[in-house]
Structure formats: structure tokens, C-alpha cells
Write a protein that holds these residues in place. Structure first.
Motif, PDB file in Angstrom:
ATOM      1  N   GLU A   1      13.722  35.595  47.023  1.00 35.07           N
ATOM      2  CA  GLU A   1      14.170  35.751  48.409  1.00 35.07           C
ATOM      3  C   GLU A   1      12.979  35.849  49.357  1.00 35.07           C
ATOM      4  OE1 GLU A   1      18.064  38.501  47.306  1.00 35.07           O
ATOM      5  OE2 GLU A   1      16.669  39.136  48.862  1.00 35.07           O
ATOM      6  N   GLU A   2      11.983  36.653  48.962  1.00 36.02           N
ATOM      7  CA  GLU A   2      10.811  36.846  49.812  1.00 36.02           C
ATOM      8  C   GLU A   2      10.069  35.528  50.034  1.00 36.02           C
ATOM      9  OE1 GLU A   2      11.701  40.513  50.669  1.00 36.02           O
ATOM     10  OE2 GLU A   2       9.734  39.788  51.288  1.00 36.02           O
ATOM     11  N   LYS A   3       9.924  34.729  48.965  1.00 38.07           N
ATOM     12  CA  LYS A   3       9.245  33.439  49.078  1.00 38.07           C
ATOM     13  C   LYS A   3      10.009  32.504  50.008  1.00 38.07           C
ATOM     14  CE  LYS A   3       6.934  33.502  44.577  1.00 38.07           C
ATOM     15  NZ  LYS A   3       6.873  32.897  43.223  1.00 38.07           N
ATOM     16  N   LYS A   4      11.326  32.553  49.925  1.00 38.76           N
ATOM     17  CA  LYS A   4      12.158  31.698  50.759  1.00 38.76           C
ATOM     18  C   LYS A   4      12.004  32.076  52.232  1.00 38.76           C
ATOM     19  CE  LYS A   4      16.110  30.688  49.002  1.00 38.76           C
ATOM     20  NZ  LYS A   4      17.531  30.760  48.547  1.00 38.76           N
ATOM     21  N   VAL A   5      11.971  33.395  52.482  1.00 36.49           N
ATOM     22  CA  VAL A   5      11.804  33.864  53.856  1.00 36.49           C
ATOM     23  C   VAL A   5      10.446  33.454  54.416  1.00 36.49           C
ATOM     24  CG1 VAL A   5      11.541  35.933  55.293  1.00 36.49           C
ATOM     25  CG2 VAL A   5      13.395  35.805  53.621  1.00 36.49           C
ATOM     26  N   LYS A   6       9.381  33.615  53.582  1.00 38.63           N
ATOM     27  CA  LYS A   6       8.028  33.266  54.030  1.00 38.63           C
ATOM     28  C   LYS A   6       7.887  31.775  54.292  1.00 38.63           C
ATOM     29  CE  LYS A   6       5.524  37.092  51.878  1.00 38.63           C
ATOM     30  NZ  LYS A   6       4.531  37.493  50.861  1.00 38.63           N
ATOM     31  N   SER A   7       8.571  30.977  53.495  1.00 39.61           N
ATOM     32  CA  SER A   7       8.467  29.523  53.656  1.00 39.61           C
ATOM     33  C   SER A   7       9.088  29.041  54.965  1.00 39.61           C
ATOM     34  CB  SER A   7       9.141  28.808  52.481  1.00 39.61           C
ATOM     35  OG  SER A   7      10.545  29.025  52.503  1.00 39.61           O
TER      36      SER A   7
ATOM     37  N   ILE B   1       9.641  47.228  46.399  1.00 43.43           N
ATOM     38  CA  ILE B   1       9.214  45.921  46.914  1.00 43.43           C
ATOM     39  C   ILE B   1       7.857  46.092  47.572  1.00 43.43           C
ATOM     40  CG2 ILE B   1       9.777  44.020  48.479  1.00 43.43           C
ATOM     41  CD1 ILE B   1      11.741  44.354  46.149  1.00 43.43           C
ATOM     42  N   TYR B   2       6.886  45.300  47.159  1.00 43.73           N
ATOM     43  CA  TYR B   2       5.534  45.454  47.711  1.00 43.73           C
ATOM     44  C   TYR B   2       5.497  44.986  49.159  1.00 43.73           C
ATOM     45  CZ  TYR B   2       0.476  45.598  48.034  1.00 43.73           C
ATOM     46  OH  TYR B   2      -0.809  45.912  48.402  1.00 43.73           O
ATOM     47  N   ASN B   3       4.979  45.861  50.041  1.00 37.58           N
ATOM     48  CA  ASN B   3       4.842  45.556  51.451  1.00 37.58           C
ATOM     49  C   ASN B   3       3.364  45.350  51.763  1.00 37.58           C
ATOM     50  OD1 ASN B   3       4.287  46.302  54.354  1.00 37.58           O
ATOM     51  ND2 ASN B   3       6.526  46.377  54.404  1.00 37.58           N
ATOM     52  N   GLU B   4       2.990  44.127  52.078  1.00 39.97           N
ATOM     53  CA  GLU B   4       1.575  43.801  52.286  1.00 39.97           C
ATOM     54  C   GLU B   4       0.982  44.541  53.474  1.00 39.97           C
ATOM     55  OE1 GLU B   4       1.693  39.230  50.506  1.00 39.97           O
ATOM     56  OE2 GLU B   4       1.169  39.599  52.602  1.00 39.97           O
ATOM     57  N   ASP B   5       1.769  44.741  54.532  1.00 42.19           N
ATOM     58  CA  ASP B   5       1.258  45.402  55.723  1.00 42.19           C
ATOM     59  C   ASP B   5       0.877  46.854  55.454  1.00 42.19           C
ATOM     60  OD1 ASP B   5       3.609  43.638  57.876  1.00 42.19           O
ATOM     61  OD2 ASP B   5       1.591  43.089  57.212  1.00 42.19           O
ATOM     62  N   GLN B   6       1.627  47.505  54.563  1.00 45.07           N
ATOM     63  CA  GLN B   6       1.348  48.905  54.254  1.00 45.07           C
ATOM     64  C   GLN B   6       0.558  49.088  52.967  1.00 45.07           C
ATOM     65  OE1 GLN B   6       4.625  51.796  54.994  1.00 45.07           O
ATOM     66  NE2 GLN B   6       5.886  50.003  55.390  1.00 45.07           N
ATOM     67  N   ALA B   7       0.375  48.007  52.216  1.00 44.68           N
ATOM     68  CA  ALA B   7      -0.350  48.047  50.938  1.00 44.68           C
ATOM     69  C   ALA B   7       0.282  49.048  49.974  1.00 44.68           C
ATOM     70  CB  ALA B   7      -1.833  48.363  51.145  1.00 44.68           C
ATOM     71  N   THR B   8       1.596  49.024  49.916  1.00 42.21           N
ATOM     72  CA  THR B   8       2.298  49.932  49.007  1.00 42.21           C
ATOM     73  C   THR B   8       3.684  49.378  48.708  1.00 42.21           C
ATOM     74  OG1 THR B   8       3.024  52.209  48.662  1.00 42.21           O
ATOM     75  CG2 THR B   8       3.305  51.329  50.868  1.00 42.21           C
ATOM     76  N   GLU B   9       4.275  49.869  47.625  1.00 40.11           N
ATOM     77  CA  GLU B   9       5.669  49.575  47.370  1.00 40.11           C
ATOM     78  C   GLU B   9       6.538  50.386  48.320  1.00 40.11           C
ATOM     79  OE1 GLU B   9       6.087  50.640  43.224  1.00 40.11           O
ATOM     80  OE2 GLU B   9       6.383  48.545  42.696  1.00 40.11           O
ATOM     81  N   VAL B  10       7.677  49.830  48.692  1.00 39.25           N
ATOM     82  CA  VAL B  10       8.665  50.570  49.477  1.00 39.25           C
ATOM     83  C   VAL B  10      10.020  50.423  48.786  1.00 39.25           C
ATOM     84  CG1 VAL B  10       7.483  50.371  51.695  1.00 39.25           C
ATOM     85  CG2 VAL B  10       9.043  48.548  50.980  1.00 39.25           C
ATOM     86  N   PRO B  11      10.850  51.462  48.804  1.00 37.97           N
ATOM     87  CA  PRO B  11      12.169  51.373  48.166  1.00 37.97           C
ATOM     88  C   PRO B  11      13.130  50.487  48.951  1.00 37.97           C
ATOM     89  CG  PRO B  11      11.443  53.665  48.447  1.00 37.97           C
ATOM     90  CD  PRO B  11      10.550  52.814  49.287  1.00 37.97           C
ATOM     91  N   ARG B  12      13.813  49.628  48.224  1.00 37.15           N
ATOM     92  CA  ARG B  12      14.853  48.794  48.823  1.00 37.15           C
ATOM     93  C   ARG B  12      16.113  48.901  47.975  1.00 37.15           C
ATOM     94  NH1 ARG B  12      13.636  42.575  49.585  1.00 37.15           N
ATOM     95  NH2 ARG B  12      12.446  43.387  51.367  1.00 37.15           N
ATOM     96  N   ALA B  13      17.262  49.012  48.636  1.00 40.68           N
ATOM     97  CA  ALA B  13      18.537  49.100  47.928  1.00 40.68           C
ATOM     98  C   ALA B  13      19.256  47.753  47.956  1.00 40.68           C
ATOM     99  CB  ALA B  13      19.418  50.158  48.567  1.00 40.68           C
TER     100      ALA B  13
END
Length: 551
Positions: free
Chosen positions: A543-549, A469-481
């Protein structure tokens, strides 16, 4: 459409790595040129000192263990200025280097030691416990563990003692076949969960050094830089990774550049070393570029001597490039490569860092490339497909894995990169996605299947899929389970933390679930049981879009 590099072809000499670096007649710098510097201790190596240490270490290997051509020495160490001498001493003795991530757990290290058939292991004192545990599990004698660096342990040989073995002077350099004999066996994680040994010949590495030199042109040199005393590079990229191994250790030595070696990255120390030593160039990765642009701690330092940075290992967005230039007046160009290509296949020209922003630049010399459709048809300029590359830098195949080799290399020598992109009419290449399912966390490869295999054994887990999952704050993908919990197990934050913490104790740091744990009712799969990652990823993005909204 097949694209040939726009650079003139290079006549790559038929020599091994040692012959290129130490026996060349056209070396443009002196024996006493300082190449490697430890900024914490000021300990350093000149060209001549590196050569002497390497020959002594190589003779010591032969005297100590009757070292033979093709024997493998594994490295399990953070960056050290001693590493080059160990590498080239092993090459002098005809051996192969297999570098391992020092963040590996004993089990992860043991897999590599067993798979590559390591005859000896080099580490540092702080990593001895894990190194000993791994060696014991694969039957490697503790007498074959060597320590480098400034700290010592009386129970283990230090690499300087290997260099000074009595009777070693009678040995001579082992000759190798540059085309066929391996210089490195680097491990690249695969989607099956087990890393694959990438076989890199001496010719692969020698070719890539000439290609890198063409890409950088005369911008970096042993006499260049603002003071005319040669460019100074800051090396924080890990030497166990092909990026640091080739672009820093080897390229600096080939071109007579001075590099200041950091054992590990620390932003404030990174900035202070630049200021104190007037660093002129640095290879980087996107998360570091982002920190330089946004972290206020950087404001305390003068980074004006940096003439250019080059970012690789993961995509870098136009926004981050602009942010760093606007804030710090630091230019960043991009490159592209893989373990299987030694690594660099593309690099932006210095003058194109702004006009070709977002691209990885043109194809470097002696290569051809093409973008292919899903049904393996050649695509035209501007069309998006999988990148295939051919050249003398392309690896020989995967170690003891003929099926993997067959799937990766075509009969006519093209390597299927697994990366998706296109090229524009000016010959600049763009990488937009990956066919492969690997997660790239700050340039490190994280195989989802490996994490899934571990997580599914947790008593609270019924089924699981791992995504990047791309994390904008870290500018990298991070693993999510994404976890289907066992019946009766609550899908609560506490349960998720317990599962994530459990996994953290079993894997290297870069494989931890920094994207957290999400609970789902079912993992979408095909009829044959293969995880539909794209479907799951679409759900995650929704899900991410829903959270941001809601924010």
C-alpha cells in the motif's frame, strides 16, 4: 558459532549497587564533585549530598513503614535530580525499585503496582491525580504516596520529610545478596498485552556498569572533556526506562560525570542546554538524532562541544548518521541492549563510529553470544539468525512468570533476545529485524496485542490487528490499526479518527495510533486464529509503495 567478547574479562566485585557506588576504595573523584544538575533551577547534588540524602531516605523508610528486604517502591515520575537519592535510599533499606512510565493511565499504573506488590509509590505533584486513582484501585493507602521534586502538596509526604523523620537515625543498612536479591523490577511489554516484570539483581547492574566503562574506555571521565574538568552529559532519556536508568543515573555516578537532567525532551531546550553548559556527550535515540540533523531550529545553537553521541533503543540508519555529521559535524556511535540484559550488551568503539556504521559494535566484556536458526542451530559468521546472549548482566527471570522465564532463558544461561541479525568478520554485530512482534516507537515498546484487546471492544470494530509502520519523517515505527468495521459502519476517515481518538483516551501517549487507522475486509489468520502479521505487513508495504508511486 559461539562468540566470546574480544574485550578482556573484567573481575566484577561481589558487591551490591550501594557497595559499588558508595563504598569503593578507588573512586577517582572527590566528595564535592557535582553529579546531577537541574538546568532549569540550578539545583544540584554532589556525590556527598546524594549519599547523605539516600541514607536519610532509607532510614526514613525503615522508621515510617518498617521497610524490609525485598519490599518494592514504585516510581511514577518524570526525570528529576531527586530520583537517584530515592533509588539508592530504597536500596540502602534493602528494597527494590520498580519504575513506571509517567505517561501511564491509572489503569496501566495499577497493573504494575498490583503485579509488583508495591509497598509505596513516589510521584510528583502534577501526577498525583492518576497516582491516587491507581493506588486506590489496588488498595495502596494514600499515606504511602510520596512526592519528590520542587512542588509540594500538604496532604502528602515529601521525600525530604521522609528523610527527616525523628528517631530514624538508629537504623542501619540492610545487607543483600548481590547474586540473588533484586535491585530493580522493570517492566517490559510483551506480545500478550501485559508487561512483564524483569528481575534485575544487584550483580546484573554492577556487571553492566563495568561493561559500559570498558565500552566507553577512557573517552569519558571525571577529569576529561575539553576543559579538563570532566565530561558533561545531557540526560533526557527517561529514568523509568532501563536505558536512562543504567546509562545515565548509575553510569554517571560510577564514573563521576556531571549530568544535566531534563524532565522531558524539547529540541530547542536540548540545544540551548548544550550551548549554555558546554555539554560534551549525550545518549540519544534515532528520532532525536534525526531532528538534530534536519530541524532548522538547531541552526541557532552552537553544539561544537559535543565530542560524541551514542544512540540506542532502536536501529539507527547509516543515512541519519551521515546526515548529522555532514550538517553539524557531530559524530554518533551506536549501542544495543535490552531490559533483560541490564541493558547494554554491545557498543561501538569511539574510533569505529564511521568504519562500523550501521552496526551496534562488538560484544562487551564477560559475555558470549551466538546467532541461532529457527530450529535453534548455531550459525556461522555472516549468517542471519536470532541473537542469544549470555553474561552476568542477563536478568534472573520474569517476575511471577515461570513459563515466560523458561521460554526466554536456556538451561545453560543464554537469553533469547528475539532480535535478528548477524556479525561480520571483524566482530561487529548488526541487528536487522525482530522475531518479537513488539512495535518500537521512539524506543518505547508498544505491545500490539494490548491495543488490539482494547480496540476490539469498540462498538465500530469487528476485528483488528495492530502493526508497526516505519515513518521516515520521524525515524521510528508508529502503531497503525487495521480494522474490519462492524456491518453497516462506513470505513471513512471520520470513523478512523473516532476510533483512534477513543483509544488515545485509554493508553499512554506512546501507544497512540500515530500511523492511523486503515480499513480492511479481513484480518489474515492461521487456522488456529493467530494473526499473520507478516502477511498483513507485506500488504501494508505494498500500500505504501502504491501511495508513493502516485506522488
Amino acid at each position: 558459532m559461539v562468540t566470546k567478547s574480544s574485550f578482556p574479562d573484567i573481575d566484577v566485585p561481589a558487591v551490591d549497587v550501594w557497595g559499588l557506588l558508595f563504598e569503593r576504595k578507588d573512586r577517582p573523584f572527590s566528595d564535592n564533585k557535582v553529579i546531577y544538575v537541574d538546568p532549569e533551577t540550578n539545583r544540584s547534588y554532589t556525590f556527598a549530598e546524594t549519599k547523605k540524602a539516600a541514607i536519610e531516605f532509607g532510614k526514613g523508610l525503615k522508621a515510617q513503614w518498617d521497610w524490609k528486604k525485598g519490599d518494592v517502591l514504585a516510581l511514577y515520575t518524570p526525570n528529576s535530580i531527586d530520583t537517584p537519592a530515592v533509588i539508592w535510599g530504597t536500596h540502602w533499606a534493602g528494597g527494590v525499585i520498580s519504575p513506571a512510565n509517567p505517561a501511564y493511565t491509572p489503569a496501566e499504573l495499577a497493573f504494575q503496582l498490583k503485579d509488583c506488590g508495591a509497598k509505596a509509590l513516589v510521584t510528583q505533584k502534577a501526577f498525583l491525580a492518576d497516582a491516587r486513582a491507581a493506588a486506590k484501585s489496588v488498595g495502596l493507602s494514600e499515606k504511602r504516596i510520596i512526592i519528590l521534586g520542587d512542588e509540594r502538596d500538604d496532604k502528602f509526604k515529601h521525600f525530604t520529610s521522609i528523610r527527616n523523620l525523628s528517631g530514624a537515625t538508629r537504623y542501619v543498612r540492610t545487607r543483600v545478596n548481590p547474586e540473588k536479591d533484586l535491585a530493580f523490577l522493570v517492566y517490559s511489554s510483551g506480545t500478550t498485552g501485559h508487561p512483564k516484570g524483569v528481575m534485575l539483581s544487584h550483580r546484573n547492574i554492577v556487571s553492566n556498569l563495568f561493561m559500559l566503562a570498558a565500552g566507553e574506555g577512557n573517552n569519558l571521565s571525571s577529569e576529561g572533556g575539553p576543559d579538563g574538568k570532566g565530561d558533561k552529559l545531557l540526560a533526557f532519556l527517561p529514568f523509568f526506562h532501563i536505558y536512562g536508568l543504567t546509562c545515565l543515573i548509575h553510569y554517571a555516578f560510577f564514573r563521576g560525570l556531571t549530568i544535566y537532567v531534563m524532565a522531558k525532551f524539547d529540541l530547542e531546550r536540548f540545544c540551548s542546554i548544550i550551548q549554555e553548559n558546554k555539554i560534551t556527550f549525550a545518549y540519544a535515540v534515532p528520532p532525536v538524532v534525526l531532528q538534530l540533523a534536519k530541524n532548522p531550529v538547531v541552526d541557532k545553537y552552537d553544539l561544537s562541544t559535543i565530542r560524541m553521541m551514542s544512540s540506542g533503543a532502536a536501529p539507527l540508519t547509516r543515512e541519519i548518521v551521515n546526515a548529522l555529521y555532514d550538517k553539524r559535524n557531530i559524530k554518533v556511535k551506536q549501542g544495543y541492549g535490552l531490559s533483560e540484559t541490564s541493558p547494554t550488551t554491545h557498543s561501538q568503539r569511539w574510533e569505529d563510529w564511521q568504519t562500523a556504521m550501521g552496526s551496534v559494535g562488538p560484544l562487551l566484556p564477560n559475555q558470549t553470544a551466538k546467532f541461532m536458526s529457527a530450529d535453534e542451530k548455531e550459525l556461522e559468521v555472516g549468517e542471519t539468525g536470532e541473537l542469544w546472549v549470555k553474561g552476568p548482566n542477563v536478568f534472573l527471570g520474569y517476575w511471577k512468570n515461570p513459563e515466560g522465564t523458561k521460554n526466554a532463558l536456556t538451561d545453560d544461561g543464554y537469553f533469547k533476545t528475539g532480535d535478528v541479525g548477524f556479525q561480520d568478520k571483524k566482530g561487529n554485530f548488526y541487528i536487522t529485524d525482530r522475531v518479537k512482534e513488539l512495535i518500537k516507537y521512539k524506543g518505547f515498546q508498544v505491545p500490539p496485542a494490548e491495543l488490539e484487546g482494547l480496540l476490539v471492544s469498540h462498538p465500530d470494530v469487528d476485528d483488528v490487528a495492530v502493526l508497526g509502520i516505519y515513518n521516515e519523517d520521524q525515524a521510528t515505527e508508529v502503531p497503525r490499526a487495521y480494522v474490519v468495521p462492524k456491518a453497516g459502519v462506513p470505513g471513512t476517515p471520520e470513523t478512523g479518527k473516532r476510533i483512534a481518538d477513543w483509544l488515545s483516551s485509554k493508553v499512554a501517549g506512546h501507544k497512540r495510533l500515530r500511523g492511523g487507522v486503515r480499513f480492511v475486509d479481513v484480518i489474515p489468520k492461521t487456522a488456529s486464529g493467530k494473526i499473520l502479521r507478516r502477511v498483513l505487513k507485506q500488504q501494508a508495504e505494498a500500500e505504501e509503495k502504491k501511495v508513493k508511486s502516485k506522488l
